[in-house]
Scaffold this active site. Structure first.
Site, PDB file in Angstrom:
ATOM      1  N   LYS A 225      34.019  33.415  43.241  1.00  0.00           N
ATOM      2  CA  LYS A 225      33.509  34.342  42.421  1.00  0.00           C
ATOM      3  C   LYS A 225      31.572  33.291  42.400  1.00  0.00           C
ATOM      4  O   LYS A 225      31.770  32.346  42.214  1.00  0.00           O
ATOM      5  CB  LYS A 225      33.408  34.238  41.055  1.00  0.00           C
ATOM      6  CG  LYS A 225      33.173  35.239  39.989  1.00  0.00           C
ATOM      7  CD  LYS A 225      34.185  35.460  38.721  1.00  0.00           C
ATOM      8  CE  LYS A 225      33.271  36.890  37.548  1.00  0.00           C
ATOM      9  NZ  LYS A 225      34.513  37.140  37.046  1.00  0.00           N
ATOM     10  N   ASP A 256      36.579  39.204  46.910  1.00  0.00           N
ATOM     11  CA  ASP A 256      36.833  40.233  45.777  1.00  0.00           C
ATOM     12  C   ASP A 256      35.325  40.508  46.226  1.00  0.00           C
ATOM     13  O   ASP A 256      34.539  40.119  45.723  1.00  0.00           O
ATOM     14  CB  ASP A 256      36.925  39.488  44.087  1.00  0.00           C
ATOM     15  CG  ASP A 256      36.535  40.923  43.349  1.00  0.00           C
ATOM     16  OD1 ASP A 256      35.738  41.303  43.259  1.00  0.00           O
ATOM     17  OD2 ASP A 256      37.570  40.722  41.975  1.00  0.00           O
ATOM     18  N   HIS A 259      32.347  39.495  43.783  1.00  0.00           N
ATOM     19  CA  HIS A 259      32.393  37.754  43.040  1.00  0.00           C
ATOM     20  C   HIS A 259      30.585  37.357  44.431  1.00  0.00           C
ATOM     21  O   HIS A 259      30.886  36.740  44.093  1.00  0.00           O
ATOM     22  CB  HIS A 259      33.047  36.907  43.485  1.00  0.00           C
ATOM     23  CG  HIS A 259      34.118  37.849  42.379  1.00  0.00           C
ATOM     24  ND1 HIS A 259      35.494  36.916  42.696  1.00  0.00           N
ATOM     25  CD2 HIS A 259      33.826  38.686  41.497  1.00  0.00           C
ATOM     26  CE1 HIS A 259      36.263  37.526  41.259  1.00  0.00           C
ATOM     27  NE2 HIS A 259      35.434  38.212  41.334  1.00  0.00           N
ATOM     28  N   ASP A 323      41.055  45.921  43.391  1.00  0.00           N
ATOM     29  CA  ASP A 323      40.647  45.200  41.802  1.00  0.00           C
ATOM     30  C   ASP A 323      39.678  45.805  40.799  1.00  0.00           C
ATOM     31  O   ASP A 323      38.177  45.516  41.215  1.00  0.00           O
ATOM     32  CB  ASP A 323      40.402  43.539  42.266  1.00  0.00           C
ATOM     33  CG  ASP A 323      39.936  42.893  40.426  1.00  0.00           C
ATOM     34  OD1 ASP A 323      40.504  43.208  39.329  1.00  0.00           O
ATOM     35  OD2 ASP A 323      39.768  41.722  40.553  1.00  0.00           O
TER      36      ASP A 323
END
Ligand code: RNT
Ligand code: ZN
Length: 415
Positions: A225, A256, A259, A323
């Site tokens: 992240k 992600d 991120h 997500d």
């Protein structure tokens, strides 16, 4: 019965040398790991209502939040019934289903057994995540990298038992359970010793991952992240940290889409990362100005991601997880439409005349590549998607709208 608009679309794609039947067959084999936490705003079932912590936050108060495992499963059954294909559920450790209230370092497989039974009954694969946030021992925004050995050891133990639970899930379902490790560790303001924090995180991960398991049962992933709320200055588990870690230790790397810096192209990273790690986990998400976890749209970012997966032949070694969490709209609608958007993007990618495009590029004929990619945008993808949904007995269009609204109305009195 084959609808006339599908037959026309099939012919339109055939003119480009694209076989719509092959694309539909392929699409039906691609599982999406649907995240449990969209259903209850990342609260979980530990009896804590304090919110998610760790800088991740669902906003909104739409009626219908699932309050119990049974409610969450009912919502998921509805969602899966409206998503074509066979999929997976991505479960967080905070979603245990038990009358017991074990601490995070005392979780056992039995606390998740009802989920496994339910997944089997519903033909779903399960993935898993240790939960390193929303806990008093994570209040410093430090867990595996905490300077206090007692706190580190608590979280190492949590990570170890989650791997034991995940491997048991993998054994039960007869296929690998992906166990994704994300920790919130970082600093609000500029640290003066990043190295020690990162060395601690690495040592803790090493201890957590020391026990070897069969990769056909358990696949460990690590998620990087850029920054989070409350850890603006430094995230210990940065992209460089985990990229290196995954390469050296043989774990999956989780990318992600929220991120990274907002101007970065996450799809562009796949081919680079895939040259150095065997398998990738995706958290498909939609950041808006920050890691806001908006429900994914069928937008350019998602289309680019799907196209890279198909064109770089990465579907066989990429696990597609979602997500996002939005509590301002129907949570079940968010699940259904978001997951279908990922599938629609994959379908569009599978319907591209890939070899034609790639050969023009190899010939440095960028003019043709430009003309073709723009012309291809007008092909009748919707008719092929409709055929997919019809064959899988799931609704589209206004019928979908009604179906989603009727279910939402049935859960709206949950308080
Ligand atoms: C947080 C990470 C992480 C979580 C879930 C709930 O920024 O994206 O993946 O969203 O584990
Ligand atoms: Zn994520």
């Amino acid at each position: 019965m084959t609808r006339p608009d599908y037959t026309a679309a099939q012919e339109a794609f055939a003119q480009w040398g694209v076989d719509t039947e092959a694309a539909l067959d392929r699409l039906a084999t691609i599982p999406i790991s649907v995240h449990c936490w969209q259903g209850d705003d990342v609260v979980g079932f530990e009896g804590v209502t304090a919110g998610s912590g760790g800088g991740i936050q669902a906003t909104g108060n739409h009626p219908g939040r699932a309050r119990t495992p049974d409610e969450l499963r009912a919502d998921l059954e509805f969602a899966y019934a409206n998503i074509p294909g066979n999929h997976r559920l991505n479960l967080h450790a905070s979603y245990l289903d038990s009358d017991e209230t074990p601490e995070r370092d005392a979780l056992e497989y039995k606390h998740f057994a009802p989920w496994v039974d339910w997944a089997k009954e519903n033909g779903l694969g399960l993935d898993f995540n240790p939960t390193f946030f929303a806990h008093p021992k994570a209040d410093d925004n430090l867990t595996l990298a905490h300077p206090d050995k007692g706190i580190r050891d608590f979280w190492i133990r949590h990570g170890q038992i989650c791997r034991e639970i995940a491997v048991r899930i993998g054994q039960e379902q007869g296929s690998a359970c992906v166990n994704n490790i994300w920790v919130p560790d970082g600093f609000k303001d500029i640290p003066v010793d990043r190295m020690t924090a990162r060395a601690r995180l690495e040592a803790s991960l090493d201890e957590m991952l020391a026990q070897r398991f069969d990769k056909t049962q358990l696949l460990d992933a690590v998620e990087s992240k850029l920054f989070g709320l409350g850890v603006e200055a430094c995230t210990v588990g940065s992209h460089e940290f985990y990229l290196g870690y995954a390469i050296r230790k043989g774990t999956l790397l989780c990318l992600d889409m929220g991120h990274f810096h907002p101007t970065e192209n996450i799809a562009d990273k796949l081919s680079s990362v895939a040259l150095s790690v065997d398998e990738i986990l995706l958290h498909v998400s939609r950041p808006m100005r920050w890691d806001s976890d908006h429900v994914i749209l069928l937008n350019d970012d998602i289309l680019a991601m799907a196209q890279e997966l198909v064109f770089a032949d990465l579907l066989g070694r990429t696990h597609i997880g979602l997500d996002f969490f939005d509590a301002t709209i129907s949570r079940t609608a968010a699940w259904v439409v978001g997951t279908r958007n990922m599938q629609k993007a994959l379908l569009r990618a599978l319907l591209q005349p890939m070899e034609m495009l790639q050969s023009r590029e190899a010939e440095l004929n960028f003019t043709d590549r430009f003309i073709l990619t723009e012309e291809l945008k007008d092909l009748p993808y919707g008719a092929v998607w409709d055929a997919f949904c019809e064959r899988q007995s799931v609704p589209t269009g206004l019928t979908l709208l009604n179906t989603l609204n009727t279910y939402q109305a049935s859960v709206a009195d949950r308080s």
